[in-house]
Design a protein around this motif. Structure first.
Motif, PDB file in Angstrom:
ATOM      1  N   ALA A  70      78.982   6.597 -13.852  1.00  0.00           N
ATOM      2  CA  ALA A  70      78.556   5.982 -12.596  1.00  0.00           C
ATOM      3  C   ALA A  70      77.239   6.601 -12.139  1.00  0.00           C
ATOM      4  N   LYS A  71      76.736   6.110 -11.011  1.00  0.00           N
ATOM      5  CA  LYS A  71      75.567   6.707 -10.347  1.00  0.00           C
ATOM      6  C   LYS A  71      76.070   7.537  -9.168  1.00  0.00           C
ATOM      7  N   GLU A  72      75.266   8.525  -8.753  1.00  0.00           N
ATOM      8  CA  GLU A  72      75.728   9.370  -7.636  1.00  0.00           C
ATOM      9  C   GLU A  72      74.752   9.406  -6.468  1.00  0.00           C
ATOM     10  N   ALA A 115      72.461   8.804 -15.820  1.00  0.00           N
ATOM     11  CA  ALA A 115      71.229   8.139 -15.379  1.00  0.00           C
ATOM     12  C   ALA A 115      70.984   6.865 -16.191  1.00  0.00           C
ATOM     13  N   SER A 116      70.138   5.993 -15.640  1.00  0.00           N
ATOM     14  CA  SER A 116      69.877   4.682 -16.268  1.00  0.00           C
ATOM     15  C   SER A 116      69.521   4.802 -17.748  1.00  0.00           C
ATOM     16  N   ALA A 117      68.662   5.738 -18.085  1.00  0.00           N
ATOM     17  CA  ALA A 117      68.161   5.822 -19.461  1.00  0.00           C
ATOM     18  C   ALA A 117      69.219   6.332 -20.450  1.00  0.00           C
ATOM     19  N   ASN A 118      70.320   6.885 -19.952  1.00  0.00           N
ATOM     20  CA  ASN A 118      71.304   7.531 -20.845  1.00  0.00           C
ATOM     21  C   ASN A 118      72.605   6.752 -21.008  1.00  0.00           C
ATOM     22  N   ARG A 119      72.676   5.544 -20.446  1.00  0.00           N
ATOM     23  CA  ARG A 119      73.943   4.818 -20.427  1.00  0.00           C
ATOM     24  C   ARG A 119      74.408   4.412 -21.811  1.00  0.00           C
ATOM     25  N   GLU A 120      73.494   3.871 -22.602  1.00  0.00           N
ATOM     26  CA  GLU A 120      73.881   3.380 -23.933  1.00  0.00           C
ATOM     27  C   GLU A 120      74.395   4.537 -24.796  1.00  0.00           C
ATOM     28  N   GLY A 133      77.639   1.022 -12.884  1.00  0.00           N
ATOM     29  CA  GLY A 133      76.536   1.579 -12.100  1.00  0.00           C
ATOM     30  C   GLY A 133      75.290   0.715 -12.157  1.00  0.00           C
ATOM     31  N   THR A 134      75.288  -0.371 -11.390  1.00  0.00           N
ATOM     32  CA  THR A 134      74.125  -1.272 -11.269  1.00  0.00           C
ATOM     33  C   THR A 134      73.509  -1.564 -12.645  1.00  0.00           C
ATOM     34  N   TYR A 135      74.361  -1.900 -13.588  1.00  0.00           N
ATOM     35  CA  TYR A 135      73.976  -2.000 -15.000  1.00  0.00           C
ATOM     36  C   TYR A 135      73.753  -3.472 -15.379  1.00  0.00           C
ATOM     37  N   THR A 136      72.496  -3.849 -15.527  1.00  0.00           N
ATOM     38  CA  THR A 136      72.153  -5.235 -15.850  1.00  0.00           C
ATOM     39  C   THR A 136      72.528  -5.595 -17.281  1.00  0.00           C
ATOM     40  N   ILE A 137      73.180  -6.751 -17.408  1.00  0.00           N
ATOM     41  CA  ILE A 137      73.527  -7.294 -18.721  1.00  0.00           C
ATOM     42  C   ILE A 137      72.270  -7.957 -19.298  1.00  0.00           C
ATOM     43  N   ASN A 140      69.029  -7.281 -25.134  1.00  0.00           N
ATOM     44  CA  ASN A 140      68.639  -6.027 -25.802  1.00  0.00           C
ATOM     45  C   ASN A 140      69.758  -5.005 -25.730  1.00  0.00           C
ATOM     46  N   ARG A 141      70.303  -4.833 -24.541  1.00  0.00           N
ATOM     47  CA  ARG A 141      71.379  -3.849 -24.358  1.00  0.00           C
ATOM     48  C   ARG A 141      72.643  -4.267 -25.089  1.00  0.00           C
ATOM     49  N   LYS A 142      72.862  -5.588 -25.194  1.00  0.00           N
ATOM     50  CA  LYS A 142      74.064  -6.081 -25.891  1.00  0.00           C
ATOM     51  C   LYS A 142      74.056  -5.715 -27.368  1.00  0.00           C
ATOM     52  N   GLY A 183      63.929   3.710 -18.291  1.00  0.00           N
ATOM     53  CA  GLY A 183      64.979   2.970 -18.996  1.00  0.00           C
ATOM     54  C   GLY A 183      65.579   1.824 -18.211  1.00  0.00           C
ATOM     55  N   SER A 184      65.034   1.533 -17.039  1.00  0.00           N
ATOM     56  CA  SER A 184      65.610   0.457 -16.222  1.00  0.00           C
ATOM     57  C   SER A 184      64.890  -0.870 -16.468  1.00  0.00           C
ATOM     58  N   THR A 185      65.552  -1.964 -16.185  1.00  0.00           N
ATOM     59  CA  THR A 185      64.919  -3.287 -16.329  1.00  0.00           C
ATOM     60  C   THR A 185      63.789  -3.482 -15.308  1.00  0.00           C
ATOM     61  N   PRO A 186      63.912  -2.987 -14.064  1.00  0.00           N
ATOM     62  CA  PRO A 186      62.782  -3.142 -13.123  1.00  0.00           C
ATOM     63  C   PRO A 186      61.513  -2.436 -13.627  1.00  0.00           C
ATOM     64  N   TYR A 187      61.677  -1.261 -14.227  1.00  0.00           N
ATOM     65  CA  TYR A 187      60.525  -0.548 -14.776  1.00  0.00           C
ATOM     66  C   TYR A 187      59.871  -1.405 -15.861  1.00  0.00           C
ATOM     67  N   THR A 204      65.899   9.161 -11.700  1.00  0.00           N
ATOM     68  CA  THR A 204      66.717   8.509 -10.669  1.00  0.00           C
ATOM     69  C   THR A 204      65.836   7.900  -9.578  1.00  0.00           C
ATOM     70  N   TYR A 205      66.429   6.943  -8.867  1.00  0.00           N
ATOM     71  CA  TYR A 205      65.691   6.287  -7.788  1.00  0.00           C
ATOM     72  C   TYR A 205      65.555   7.196  -6.574  1.00  0.00           C
ATOM     73  N   SER A 206      66.506   8.124  -6.394  1.00  0.00           N
ATOM     74  CA  SER A 206      66.402   8.999  -5.214  1.00  0.00           C
ATOM     75  C   SER A 206      65.153   9.872  -5.293  1.00  0.00           C
ATOM     76  N   THR A 221      60.479   0.389  -6.895  1.00  0.00           N
ATOM     77  CA  THR A 221      61.038  -0.906  -7.286  1.00  0.00           C
ATOM     78  C   THR A 221      62.303  -0.744  -8.102  1.00  0.00           C
ATOM     79  N   THR A 222      63.311  -1.501  -7.697  1.00  0.00           N
ATOM     80  CA  THR A 222      64.554  -1.671  -8.460  1.00  0.00           C
ATOM     81  C   THR A 222      65.350  -2.786  -7.787  1.00  0.00           C
ATOM     82  N   ASP A 223      66.655  -2.842  -8.041  1.00  0.00           N
ATOM     83  CA  ASP A 223      67.471  -3.915  -7.477  1.00  0.00           C
ATOM     84  C   ASP A 223      67.565  -3.820  -5.955  1.00  0.00           C
ATOM     85  N   ASP A 224      67.644  -4.990  -5.320  1.00  0.00           N
ATOM     86  CA  ASP A 224      67.772  -5.056  -3.855  1.00  0.00           C
ATOM     87  C   ASP A 224      68.992  -4.271  -3.355  1.00  0.00           C
TER      88      ASP A 224
END
Ligand code: GLU
Length: 305
Positions: A70-72, A115-120, A133-137, A140-142, A183-187, A204-206, A221-224
């Motif tokens: 998850a994200k914290e 973190a986003s870059a380490n999920r896979e 954790g706000t993980y876009t399908i 590429n990731r599939k 590693g995020s899609t917004p980036y 992280t976004y924080s 920039t990232t998800d709303d």
């Protein structure tokens, strides 16, 4: 781990200072509340559930509990209380619903911040059983992991300081310093579609928000969903601008080869949407940002790999 803690602590302190400096709005305005435990649904744990075709489920059963990524540091979505160590937010509720459907008591979940870059890699190495954790399908990731869902649809947006009037959308980013998570899609979208922006990446976004509040960057920039949470914490300092400019369908990440787990989670999402848990969980978490619960997106039960 230590470093993440330090950064989160720094952000918390900074947000608190910003709130004080900004007076946190007008005198007497109520403090921004996090999710209230008594408002959260209680999920019925499936009894005598088995999923013997799933290596991940079998491993968790042997262990006696689920380990969930998850994200914290994402208010309303996935946030860890530094004092109690407890996680809260909409993603956390989704993780708990899934646990209950898989026959595990949600209270026993061991959450791990990834973190986003380490999920896979975390899913591939078996560090976690599933990830919420706000993980876009996306396709590429599939190639690397499987996705149950989507359970929610977000969209990329921009967060700026309230005194910023020149940035209203991604087309205004030329020459601006824009921060997002590696590693995020917004980036990736800004890099591809707006090369004239000056991109800055952190884990992280924080940390990005930290940099925004201290004038090191001009926008985050990232998800709303994520940005609304930061803005709600310090509404006098930060605002979300413009309209979402992408589609970010959130999935539950699972090991790629574990189709049995993926299909069980697809079924579980559908069941919790039907019985009202999904809406109740949304209202008690992400709904606190002021956006009423949308209709959940259709589940994409794609064929076994
Ligand atoms: N949903 C986007 C992604 O999966 C951004 C949020 C995040 O980094 O978790 O890359």
């Amino acid at each position: 781990m230590q470093r993440t803690h330090r950064i989160v602590a720094a952000l918390t302190a900074l947000l608190a200072t910003a709130a004080l400096l900004g007076g946190c709005g007008k005198e007497g305005s109520p403090p921004v509340k996090g999710p209230q435990p008594d408002q959260l649904p209680v999920y019925r744990v499936a009894s005598a559930f088995t999923l013997s075709g799933s290596p991940t489920w079998n491993r968790a059963k042997k262990r006696g509990r689920l380990v969930v990524g998850a994200k914290e540091d994402q208010p309303y979505m996935g946030e860890k209380d530094p004092a109690s160590g407890r996680y809260s937010g909409f993603d956390i509720e989704i993780a708990k619903m899934m646990a209950a459907s898989l026959g595990f008591d949600p209270a026993t979940i061991e959450f791990r911040t990834i973190a986003s870059a380490n999920r896979e890699t975390a899913l591939q190495n078996g560090q976690i059983d599933y990830y919420v954790g706000t993980y876009t399908i996306n396709d590429n990731r599939k190639k690397l992991v499987g996705f149950a869902g989507p359970y929610y649809q977000a969209g990329q947006s921009l967060l700026v300081r309230t005194d910023e009037h020149g940035i209203r959308g991604p087309e205004d980013l030329a020459g601006k310093r824009v921060c997002s998570a590696a590693g995020s899609t917004p980036y990736q979208r800004i890099e591809r579609d707006h090369p004239e922006a000056e991109l800055v990446a952190y884990d992280t976004y924080s940390v990005c928000v930290d940099n925004l509040l201290t004038f090191q960057v001009d926008a985050v920039t990232t998800d709303d969903t994520i940005l609304m949470g930061y803005a709600a914490k310090v509404p006098d300092e930060l605002k979300v601008v413009g309209r979402p400019f992408s589609e970010e369908p959130y999935g539950i990440g699972v090991p790629r080869e574990d189709d049995a787990l993926r299909f069980a989670l697809d079924d579980a999402i559908a069941a919790h949407q039907k019985n009202g848990d999904w809406k109740k969980a949304y209202d008690a978490t992400l709904g606190l940002s002021g956006v009423p619960a949308p209709a959940p997106p259709a589940i994409d039960r794609y064929p076994a790999s």
